[in-house]
Design an enzyme around this catalytic site. Structure first.
Site: not given
Ligand code: NAP
Ligand code: MN
Length: 264
Positions: A45-46, A122-123, A148, A150, A185
């Site tokens: 997805d990334g 995504n967001e 107020r 995180d 939070a």
């Molecule tokens: P990453 O650290 O690899 O992403 C975290 C996980 O989110 C990976 O398993 C990724 O899938 C999955 N993911 C991304 N988009 C998704 C979606 N629309 N639905 C379900 N899972 C999804 O970083 P990245 O691949 O660059 O992705 C960036 C995204 O990470 C941000 O947009 C944010 O949504 C997410 N993120 C999540 C958290 C958390 O859950 N606490 C914290 C920070 C960021 P893949 O392994 O297939 O890439």
């Molecule tokens: Mn990823």
């Protein structure tokens, strides 16, 4: 028809990229990284998030499709062993397209009306670079609360299964043209009070956040990480633009949710 391929860069993804390029050129499709009609992302997805931002100025002309070389993804939903099937589908133009909402983010600065506009698949998250985030939250022009805590996460329906889900936000079906605001939070006591629940806003309802103190902000747009100083406000709403995915076979959203989070 013109196509481009974005690979995660590991050996498996690169190999599939070469295979697909070979097959599609045999079918007389043209590899064109500048103006593709279809962008195939290979990785996770990334990788698709990265591809989206590479072609964010061509959303009306470009459709995306994702192959996953790791686990099943929400955007990357084709497996490597389905690649031949995928290629044959793509060669049989025209393919069906589904369109999903994306998030518009406008950051306005204090100096002379400067602003920056982003689209997120995504967001967008916002946190203060130091200390708690303290911001006034306006919804449709009315002050809603002083937040107020995180940070805040404003997500799209297809992004609702990502960071938003970790914040206990709801999973929204991507046929809903909406954005969701989820808290990270929040501080809630006799002095400070926020709604505490995720909010879902329909099209044309804007959410504006205004800093209460003069600090710098860490703002993420999908995988992109930005630091903004001197922020006057940040405005969120469903964008006029949409993201287009090539729909080559049915794969209902709720089936994907179950397979990703619960298992078969
Ligand atoms: P990453 O650290 O690899 O992403 C975290 C996980 O989110 C990976 O398993 C990724 O899938 C999955 N993911 C991304 N988009 C998704 C979606 N629309 N639905 C379900 N899972 C999804 O970083 P990245 O691949 O660059 O992705 C960036 C995204 O990470 C941000 O947009 C944010 O949504 C997410 N993120 C999540 C958290 C958390 O859950 N606490 C914290 C920070 C960021 P893949 O392994 O297939 O890439
Ligand atoms: Mn990823």
């Amino acid at each position: 028809m013109k196509f481009a391929i974005i690979s995660k860069g590991d050996a498996t993804s690169d190999k599939i990229k070469r295979q697909i390029t070979h097959y599609l050129t045999e079918f007389d499709l043209v590899y064109d990284e500048k103006k593709p009609d279809i962008v195939i992302s290979i990785g996770g997805d990334g990788t698709l998030l990265y591809a989206f931002h590479q072609y964010v100025d061509r959303l009306a002309e470009t459709a995306f499709v994702g192959v996953h070389t790791g686990h099943l993804g929400f955007y990357a939903d084709w497996t490597p062993d389905e690649v031949e099937k995928l290629v044959i589908h793509l060669a049989k133009t025209p393919f069906q397209v589904v369109q999903y909402p994306v998030l518009e983010v406008i950051v306005r600065f204090n100096d002379g009306g400067r602003e920056k506009r982003y689209l997120a698949l995504n967001e967008c998250t916002i946190k203060a670079t130091e200390g708690s985030l303290v911001v006034d939250v306006f919804i449709k022009g009315d002050k809603f609360e002083t937040f107020r805590g995180d940070g805040l996460c404003i997500s799209t329906p297809t992004g609702s299964t990502a960071y938003n889900k970790a914040l206990n936000g709801a999973i929204l079906h991507p046929s809903l043209s909406a954005i969701q605001i989820a808290e990270m939070a929040s501080i809630n006591n006799r002095v400070f009070r926020t709604i505490g629940s995720p909010l879902v806003l329909p099209e044309h309802h804007t959410c504006v956040i205004k800093p209460v103190n003069d600090v710098d902000y860490n703002i993420t747009i999908d995988h992109l990480f930005l630091v903004h100083k001197d922020v006057k406000s940040i405005q969120y709403r469903v964008a006029e633009e949409r993201v287009r995915f090539a729909r080559l076979r049915p794969f209902p959203f709720w089936v994907r949710v179950r397979q990703s989070f619960i298992g078969d």
